[in-house]
Motif scaffolding. Structure first.
Motif, PDB file in Angstrom:
ATOM      1  N   ASN A 176     -38.118  62.152  75.959  1.00 55.29           N
ATOM      2  CA  ASN A 176     -37.793  62.331  74.555  1.00 55.29           C
ATOM      3  C   ASN A 176     -38.827  61.584  73.717  1.00 55.29           C
ATOM      4  O   ASN A 176     -39.170  60.442  74.020  1.00 55.29           O
ATOM      5  CB  ASN A 176     -36.387  61.783  74.288  1.00 55.29           C
ATOM      6  N   THR A 177     -39.302  62.226  72.672  1.00 56.32           N
ATOM      7  CA  THR A 177     -40.352  61.616  71.866  1.00 56.32           C
ATOM      8  C   THR A 177     -39.919  60.305  71.205  1.00 56.32           C
ATOM      9  O   THR A 177     -40.766  59.478  70.880  1.00 56.32           O
ATOM     10  CB  THR A 177     -40.806  62.591  70.765  1.00 56.32           C
ATOM     11  N   LYS A 178     -38.628  60.114  71.019  1.00 61.15           N
ATOM     12  CA  LYS A 178     -38.176  58.892  70.335  1.00 61.15           C
ATOM     13  C   LYS A 178     -38.477  57.634  71.155  1.00 61.15           C
ATOM     14  O   LYS A 178     -38.520  56.536  70.597  1.00 61.15           O
ATOM     15  CB  LYS A 178     -36.695  58.970  70.012  1.00 61.15           C
ATOM     16  N   TYR A 179     -38.677  57.791  72.478  1.00 60.67           N
ATOM     17  CA  TYR A 179     -38.981  56.627  73.314  1.00 60.67           C
ATOM     18  C   TYR A 179     -40.412  56.144  73.132  1.00 60.67           C
ATOM     19  O   TYR A 179     -40.769  55.070  73.615  1.00 60.67           O
ATOM     20  CB  TYR A 179     -38.754  56.959  74.788  1.00 60.67           C
ATOM     21  N   PHE A 180     -41.240  56.926  72.450  1.00 55.32           N
ATOM     22  CA  PHE A 180     -42.665  56.600  72.364  1.00 55.32           C
ATOM     23  C   PHE A 180     -43.098  56.184  70.964  1.00 55.32           C
ATOM     24  O   PHE A 180     -44.283  56.022  70.705  1.00 55.32           O
ATOM     25  CB  PHE A 180     -43.493  57.803  72.822  1.00 55.32           C
ATOM     26  N   ILE A 181     -42.144  56.013  70.064  1.00 59.70           N
ATOM     27  CA  ILE A 181     -42.487  55.695  68.682  1.00 59.70           C
ATOM     28  C   ILE A 181     -43.256  54.379  68.582  1.00 59.70           C
ATOM     29  O   ILE A 181     -44.268  54.280  67.879  1.00 59.70           O
ATOM     30  CB  ILE A 181     -41.215  55.652  67.812  1.00 59.70           C
TER      31      ILE A 181
END
Length: 205
Positions: A176-181
């Motif tokens: 999920n992209t939110k883990y890479f913010i």
């Protein structure tokens, strides 16, 4: 200002996020058995910007997953990221799944599966183990050493494992992209951008 659009297309799961600095504004995900990125990604980008009352011109950077993952899916994500970067003349940022998660978590297992095989990667006590056999894996689970699974995989593998993971009460997450913010924002602050946008090297399984 640091308004960043983050794109993830490395598996059958399609995920995008819009962040301001290291704050998540909006996240959209699509979980399915088939690769639908070419049909949905542009619509998701328009939707996520509209839902936050932003226009494309407000973006300060765009980020994408550089692999590993599906060859075709990565090409789609890269093409869209490069196109937006060129059109808006904004920086292009790449991140990789495994090193990013290693900084966020420890004692976790990543399951990766392509059309032909399956790979297990274990981060345990700051060490990396590849292709863990099932006997050793079940032993770690039984001792409650491994409590987090990241399913960096095709959605069908999740369907096979879901009952086991729920039975053992193990936390499991999809990519999920939110883990890479935080990783993306760090690169933005340090100006760790791609200088040559004409050619991007990426990894695939």
């Amino acid at each position: 200002m640091a308004l960043i659009l983050i794109i993830e297309t490395s598996t059958t799961i399609c995920s995008i996020s819009l962040s301001y600095k290291n704050l998540l504004l909006k996240n959209i995900n699509c979980y399915n058995l088939y690769f639908q990125h070419i049909n949905r990604l542009h619509l998701f980008i328009i939707k996520i910007l509209k839902s936050c009352n932003f226009e494309f011109l407000f973006l300060d950077a765009i980020a994408f997953n550089n692999g590993p993952g599906s060859y075709t899916s990565l090409k789609i994500g890269l093409a869209i990221a490069k196109g937006i970067s060129y059109a808006l003349n904004i920086p292009l940022i790449s991140f990789q799944f495994q090193p990013s998660l290693k900084e966020l978590y420890n004692n976790l297992l990543i399951l990766i599966k392509d059309k032909y095989s399956q790979y297990n990667i274990l981060y345990f006590e700051k060490k990396i183990f590849f292709n863990i056999n099932k006997y050793y894996l079940f032993k770690l689970i039984k001792k409650n050493i491994i409590k987090t699974f990241f399913l960096y995989t095709r959605y069908d593998l999740y369907l096979e494992l879901s009952n086991i993971l729920k039975l053992k009460k193990i936390n499991y997450y999809f990519i999920n992209t939110k883990y890479f913010i935080n990783i993306v924002y760090y690169k933005y602050k340090k100006h760790l951008f791609f200088k040559d946008k004409l050619y991007l090297k990426y990894n695939y399984i």
